[in-house]
Design an enzyme around this catalytic site. Structure first.
Site, PDB file in Angstrom:
ATOM      1  N   LYS A  96      10.829   4.622 -14.910  1.00 33.94           N
ATOM      2  CA  LYS A  96      11.008   4.359 -13.457  1.00 33.94           C
ATOM      3  C   LYS A  96       9.744   3.763 -12.951  1.00 33.94           C
ATOM      4  O   LYS A  96       9.641   2.541 -12.658  1.00 33.94           O
ATOM      5  CB  LYS A  96      11.275   5.420 -12.602  1.00 33.94           C
ATOM      6  CG  LYS A  96      11.151   5.268 -11.113  1.00 33.94           C
ATOM      7  CD  LYS A  96      11.558   6.379 -10.330  1.00 33.94           C
ATOM      8  CE  LYS A  96      10.706   7.513 -10.329  1.00 33.94           C
ATOM      9  NZ  LYS A  96       9.686   7.518  -9.234  1.00 33.94           N
ATOM     10  N   ASN A  97       8.524   4.279 -13.311  1.00 32.15           N
ATOM     11  CA  ASN A  97       7.344   3.976 -12.776  1.00 32.15           C
ATOM     12  C   ASN A  97       6.660   2.859 -13.488  1.00 32.15           C
ATOM     13  O   ASN A  97       5.476   2.313 -13.064  1.00 32.15           O
ATOM     14  CB  ASN A  97       6.526   5.345 -12.959  1.00 32.15           C
ATOM     15  CG  ASN A  97       6.920   6.178 -11.692  1.00 32.15           C
ATOM     16  OD1 ASN A  97       7.984   5.899 -11.005  1.00 32.15           O
ATOM     17  ND2 ASN A  97       6.423   7.482 -11.761  1.00 32.15           N
ATOM     18  N   ARG A 128       8.064   5.123  -1.602  1.00 26.91           N
ATOM     19  CA  ARG A 128       6.649   5.106  -1.225  1.00 26.91           C
ATOM     20  C   ARG A 128       6.103   3.930  -2.270  1.00 26.91           C
ATOM     21  O   ARG A 128       5.221   3.116  -1.741  1.00 26.91           O
ATOM     22  CB  ARG A 128       5.803   6.044  -1.492  1.00 26.91           C
ATOM     23  CG  ARG A 128       6.169   7.459  -0.649  1.00 26.91           C
ATOM     24  CD  ARG A 128       5.402   8.678  -1.379  1.00 26.91           C
ATOM     25  NE  ARG A 128       3.992   8.112  -1.650  1.00 26.91           N
ATOM     26  CZ  ARG A 128       3.114   7.643  -0.671  1.00 26.91           C
ATOM     27  NH1 ARG A 128       3.633   7.947   0.643  1.00 26.91           N
ATOM     28  NH2 ARG A 128       1.901   7.366  -0.916  1.00 26.91           N
ATOM     29  N   CYS A 185       4.883  12.661   2.090  1.00 26.43           N
ATOM     30  CA  CYS A 185       6.240  13.169   1.459  1.00 26.43           C
ATOM     31  C   CYS A 185       6.049  14.727   1.180  1.00 26.43           C
ATOM     32  O   CYS A 185       5.055  15.153   1.351  1.00 26.43           O
ATOM     33  CB  CYS A 185       6.611  12.275   0.325  1.00 26.43           C
ATOM     34  SG  CYS A 185       5.800  12.664  -1.206  1.00 26.43           S
ATOM     35  N   ARG A 199      -0.413  11.714   0.641  1.00 29.72           N
ATOM     36  CA  ARG A 199      -0.537  10.717  -0.307  1.00 29.72           C
ATOM     37  C   ARG A 199      -0.782   9.489   0.545  1.00 29.72           C
ATOM     38  O   ARG A 199      -0.162   8.396   0.824  1.00 29.72           O
ATOM     39  CB  ARG A 199       1.024  10.387  -0.615  1.00 29.72           C
ATOM     40  CG  ARG A 199       1.508  11.669  -1.684  1.00 29.72           C
ATOM     41  CD  ARG A 199       2.642  11.654  -2.423  1.00 29.72           C
ATOM     42  NE  ARG A 199       2.874  10.610  -3.323  1.00 29.72           N
ATOM     43  CZ  ARG A 199       3.953  10.306  -4.100  1.00 29.72           C
ATOM     44  NH1 ARG A 199       4.831  10.710  -3.888  1.00 29.72           N
ATOM     45  NH2 ARG A 199       3.895   9.267  -5.072  1.00 29.72           N
ATOM     46  N   PRO A 200      -2.125   9.395   0.954  1.00 28.60           N
ATOM     47  CA  PRO A 200      -2.475   8.353   1.683  1.00 28.60           C
ATOM     48  C   PRO A 200      -2.610   6.933   0.597  1.00 28.60           C
ATOM     49  O   PRO A 200      -2.534   7.163  -0.407  1.00 28.60           O
ATOM     50  CB  PRO A 200      -4.070   8.743   2.235  1.00 28.60           C
ATOM     51  CG  PRO A 200      -4.106   9.886   1.163  1.00 28.60           C
ATOM     52  CD  PRO A 200      -2.972  10.631   0.913  1.00 28.60           C
ATOM     53  N   LEU A 220      -7.324   4.219  -0.536  1.00 25.44           N
ATOM     54  CA  LEU A 220      -7.945   3.666  -1.650  1.00 25.44           C
ATOM     55  C   LEU A 220      -7.395   2.073  -1.831  1.00 25.44           C
ATOM     56  O   LEU A 220      -8.331   1.319  -2.347  1.00 25.44           O
ATOM     57  CB  LEU A 220      -7.845   4.308  -2.865  1.00 25.44           C
ATOM     58  CG  LEU A 220      -8.435   6.081  -2.788  1.00 25.44           C
ATOM     59  CD1 LEU A 220      -8.408   6.656  -3.946  1.00 25.44           C
ATOM     60  CD2 LEU A 220      -9.866   6.014  -2.172  1.00 25.44           C
ATOM     61  N   THR A 247      -0.619   3.910  -8.559  1.00 24.52           N
ATOM     62  CA  THR A 247      -0.030   2.747  -7.802  1.00 24.52           C
ATOM     63  C   THR A 247      -1.177   1.847  -7.272  1.00 24.52           C
ATOM     64  O   THR A 247      -1.385   0.719  -7.100  1.00 24.52           O
ATOM     65  CB  THR A 247       0.805   2.929  -6.672  1.00 24.52           C
ATOM     66  OG1 THR A 247       0.142   3.915  -6.083  1.00 24.52           O
ATOM     67  CG2 THR A 247       2.053   3.463  -7.431  1.00 24.52           C
ATOM     68  N   ARG A 261      16.970   9.349  -7.677  1.00 26.98           N
ATOM     69  CA  ARG A 261      16.003   8.531  -7.537  1.00 26.98           C
ATOM     70  C   ARG A 261      15.341   8.175  -9.135  1.00 26.98           C
ATOM     71  O   ARG A 261      14.748   7.176  -9.134  1.00 26.98           O
ATOM     72  CB  ARG A 261      14.975   8.791  -6.675  1.00 26.98           C
ATOM     73  CG  ARG A 261      15.323   8.887  -5.041  1.00 26.98           C
ATOM     74  CD  ARG A 261      14.317   9.160  -4.277  1.00 26.98           C
ATOM     75  NE  ARG A 261      13.215   8.346  -4.565  1.00 26.98           N
ATOM     76  CZ  ARG A 261      11.852   8.435  -4.306  1.00 26.98           C
ATOM     77  NH1 ARG A 261      11.477   9.605  -3.349  1.00 26.98           N
ATOM     78  NH2 ARG A 261      10.845   7.716  -4.558  1.00 26.98           N
TER      79      ARG A 261
HETATM   80  C1  EPZ Z   1       2.192   7.914  -9.019  1.00 26.58           C
HETATM   81  O1  EPZ Z   1       2.289   8.297  -7.597  1.00 26.58           O
HETATM   82  C2  EPZ Z   1       3.799   8.048  -9.522  1.00 26.58           C
HETATM   83  N1  EPZ Z   1       4.536   7.065  -8.677  1.00 26.58           N
HETATM   84  C3  EPZ Z   1       3.966   9.630  -9.297  1.00 26.58           C
HETATM   85  O2  EPZ Z   1       5.021   9.767  -9.611  1.00 26.58           O
HETATM   86  C4  EPZ Z   1       3.006  10.378  -9.834  1.00 26.58           C
HETATM   87  O3  EPZ Z   1       3.152  11.707  -9.485  1.00 26.58           O
HETATM   88  C5  EPZ Z   1       1.613  10.020  -9.519  1.00 26.58           C
HETATM   89  O4  EPZ Z   1       1.536   8.608  -9.640  1.00 26.58           O
HETATM   90  C6  EPZ Z   1       0.542  10.737 -10.272  1.00 26.58           C
HETATM   91  O5  EPZ Z   1       0.579  10.427 -11.787  1.00 26.58           O
HETATM   92  C7  EPZ Z   1       4.711   5.920  -9.115  1.00 26.58           C
HETATM   93  O6  EPZ Z   1       4.067   5.644 -10.126  1.00 26.58           O
HETATM   94  C8  EPZ Z   1       5.842   5.016  -8.471  1.00 26.58           C
HETATM   95  P1  EPZ Z   1      -1.660   8.418  -6.877  1.00 26.58           P
HETATM   96  P2  EPZ Z   1       0.926   7.270  -6.620  1.00 26.58           P
HETATM   97  O7  EPZ Z   1      -2.093   7.245  -6.070  1.00 26.58           O
HETATM   98  O8  EPZ Z   1       0.461   6.133  -7.435  1.00 26.58           O
HETATM   99  C9  EPZ Z   1      -4.640  10.601  -3.642  1.00 26.58           C
HETATM  100  C10 EPZ Z   1       7.514  10.513  -9.542  1.00 26.58           C
HETATM  101  O9  EPZ Z   1       7.853  11.693  -9.639  1.00 26.58           O
HETATM  102  N2  EPZ Z   1      -4.803   9.325  -3.179  1.00 26.58           N
HETATM  103  O10 EPZ Z   1      -2.005   8.385  -8.492  1.00 26.58           O
HETATM  104  O11 EPZ Z   1       1.277   7.576  -5.442  1.00 26.58           O
HETATM  105  C11 EPZ Z   1      -2.958  10.931  -3.779  1.00 26.58           C
HETATM  106  O12 EPZ Z   1      -2.619  11.626  -2.645  1.00 26.58           O
HETATM  107  C12 EPZ Z   1       6.116  10.108  -8.709  1.00 26.58           C
HETATM  108  O13 EPZ Z   1       7.933   9.689 -10.337  1.00 26.58           O
HETATM  109  C13 EPZ Z   1      -5.495   8.985  -2.386  1.00 26.58           C
HETATM  110  O14 EPZ Z   1      -5.973  10.011  -1.689  1.00 26.58           O
HETATM  111  O15 EPZ Z   1      -0.072   8.820  -7.148  1.00 26.58           O
HETATM  112  C14 EPZ Z   1      -2.884  12.163  -4.751  1.00 26.58           C
HETATM  113  O16 EPZ Z   1      -3.492  13.307  -4.316  1.00 26.58           O
HETATM  114  C15 EPZ Z   1       5.836  11.276  -7.898  1.00 26.58           C
HETATM  115  N3  EPZ Z   1      -5.891   7.803  -1.612  1.00 26.58           N
HETATM  116  C16 EPZ Z   1      -3.713  11.362  -5.887  1.00 26.58           C
HETATM  117  O17 EPZ Z   1      -4.785  10.401  -5.294  1.00 26.58           O
HETATM  118  C17 EPZ Z   1      -5.048   6.697  -2.299  1.00 26.58           C
HETATM  119  O18 EPZ Z   1      -5.158   5.640  -1.704  1.00 26.58           O
HETATM  120  C18 EPZ Z   1      -3.135  10.744  -6.941  1.00 26.58           C
HETATM  121  O19 EPZ Z   1      -2.166   9.827  -6.423  1.00 26.58           O
HETATM  122  C19 EPZ Z   1      -4.135   6.931  -3.248  1.00 26.58           C
HETATM  123  C20 EPZ Z   1      -3.924   8.482  -3.899  1.00 26.58           C
END
Ligand code: EPZ
Length: 431
Positions: free
Chosen positions: A22-23, A93, A117, A122-123, A126, A167, A400
């Site tokens: 999915k991801n 998201r 969520c 999840r801001p 960055l 992401t 999902r």
């Molecule tokens: C991706 O989410 C995945 N989703 C998530 O999978 C996964 O849990 C996550 O990465 C961590 O591996 C997709 O790829 C679609 P992050 P993402 O940005 O990118 C903080 C699932 O179950 N952060 O790596 O949204 C954030 O709050 C989903 O399939 C900021 O503070 O996660 C978190 O604490 C759930 N500011 C940490 O970084 C930002 O601008 C990691 O988040 C971005 C992130």
């Protein structure tokens, strides 16, 4: 709303084919925005998030052709809109991923700010800071991110992410491939899904070095072409089924899973006492008639232990021999499944971002409610090991991210079925 009815106590024996990730599929589909030529994508999973992504692309004016094998052709030659609306973004998201490509190709984008969520705020700060570094002007008005590139084209920049963001890395990869000059992403995410996106972008003509490492270099080009891409297998789906087999004392063969995607998870399953054999495109787990040993887990960015497998391992520890801790270091609120497991008899204490789990011989069935995608998977696994019939509600979360979960589990011997509210009422009437 549909529910899953699961009668526990059996062991999982059999074989499961792992679906596409999915991801990885989500960013690859969205990468079609970067070119006016056709992107043909294979091994797309049948998931609600994929449907949402196709709806979002359709809303933007992307043409989408889906064939009977769910091979998808997407073409963004004639875009009608540059706006990702709230109605679609609120359900997924990952819609934020359209921001980078729209800015890269058109110099303008409007994306509803994804809300928080169940697992955290999840801001996307960055993402936005990095795009501003590349010359975008970004403001947030009435819940929408409004971004434009005054000079018309993003400029390459050196970007150091404060935290590893999956992401965020993907958004900036897609922004940088059409930017003027070189971009360096430091403290970049190393997840296999990021590498898969980079592989697709290179096939489209992008110039990327270092995907899979924590520093990625991108030399911008003037235009990208179409390509054909096959999405990698879903390592989290695969890991979920391995834990299901380990928790039920079963034996499971996974087909279509590549090497190197699950090393941290396999190491923990091995520590828990499972015999795990890794083949070229398959994994065999044997836990026949064994109770797992408790194992400590701390989530971390790839290649560390994946946060998306945390809930599943918390369940494994709930019925294991011994006491263990599970520490969630990525998200601030990813223990929503704990209360539900406690209602099933699990012995768990939460201290900040660490759960202390004392294994019990078995859980007791209950009516439980899913709160997020991976928590719902954990509750399904709990139903498989609980005595009695567990009812998992709000399983739209599970739809999902898990393709045909009840069919795949049933074909391995699980007593599981899906009922909709209407038939559930009819079922009650018959009793
Ligand atoms: C991706 O989410 C995945 N989703 C998530 O999978 C996964 O849990 C996550 O990465 C961590 O591996 C997709 O790829 C679609 P992050 P993402 O940005 O990118 C903080 C699932 O179950 N952060 O790596 O949204 C954030 O709050 C989903 O399939 C900021 O503070 O996660 C978190 O604490 C759930 N500011 C940490 O970084 C930002 O601008 C990691 O988040 C971005 C992130």
């Amino acid at each position: 709303m549909d529910k899953l009815l699961i009668t526990g106590g059996g062991t999982l024996q059999g074989e499961v084919r792992v679906a596409g990730a999915k991801n990885a599929a989500l960013p690859v589909l969205i990468a079609a925005l970067l070119t006016d030529q056709t992107l043909r994508i294979r091994n797309i999973p049948h998931l609600r998030d994929i449907t949402t992504t196709l709806e979002l692309l359709g809303h933007l004016g992307v043409s989408v052709q889906v064939d009977e094998k769910l091979e998808i052709e997407v073409n963004a030659a004639d875009l009608a809109s540059r706006c990702a609306p709230y109605e679609l973004v609120k359900t997924m998201r990952a819609s934020i991923l359209v921001l980078g490509p729209l800015l890269a190709r058109f110099g303008q984008a409007e994306v509803s700010l994804p809300g928080g969520c169940a697992i955290g705020s999840r801001p996307v700060d960055l993402h936005l800071k990095a795009l501003e570094k590349m010359g975008a002007e970004v403001s947030v008005e009435a819940g929408y991110i409004k971004a434009r590139v005054p000079g018309g084209r993003l400029c390459g920049a050196r970007i150091i992410f404060d935290m590893v963001t999956v992401t965020g890395t993907e958004n900036l990869l897609m922004a940088a491939v059409l930017a003027q000059g070189r971009t360096v992403l430091e403290n970049a995410a190393r997840e296999p899904e990021v590498v898969d996106l980079a592989r697709c972008l290179v096939n489209m003509g992008a110039r990327i070095q270092g995907a899979g490492l924590d520093t990625i270099e991108i030399e911008g080009v003037d235009a990208l072409s179409g390509a054909e891409h096959t999405v990698i297998p879903d390592r989290i789906e695969a890991g979920t089924y391995l834990v299901a087999a380990a928790a039920t004392g079963g034996r499971l063969r996974l087909r279509g899973i590549s090497n190197g995607l699950l090393d941290a998870v396999i190491a923990k399953l091995d520590e828990a006492g499972a015999a795990v054999m890794v083949g070229e495109q398959e994994i065999l787990l044997d836990m026949t008639h064994k109770r797992p040993r408790a194992v400590n887990v701390r989530t971390a960015p790839f290649p560390g232990f994946p946060t998306d497998m945390q809930a599943q391992f918390l369940l494994l520890n709930a019925i294991a021999e011994g006491t263990a801790t599970v520490t969630e270091s990525i998200f601030e609120n990813r223990f929503m499944h704990v209360q539900e497991l406690q209602r099933m008899g699990a012995d768990i204490d939460l201290k900040g971002n660490t759960a202390i789990i004392r294994g019990v011989p078995h859980l007791s069935a209950a009516q439980v409610m899913a709160t997020d995608l991976r928590a719902s998977a954990c509750l399904v696994l709990a139903g498989l090991v609980a005595q009695g019939q567990t009812v998992v509600d709000r399983i739209y979360h599970i739809d999902r991210g898990y393709d045909c979960i009840e069919e795949k589990l049933a074909q391995c011997g699980a007593d599981i079925c899906r009922v909709s509210d209407g038939s559930q009422r009819r079922l009650a009437a018959v009793r």
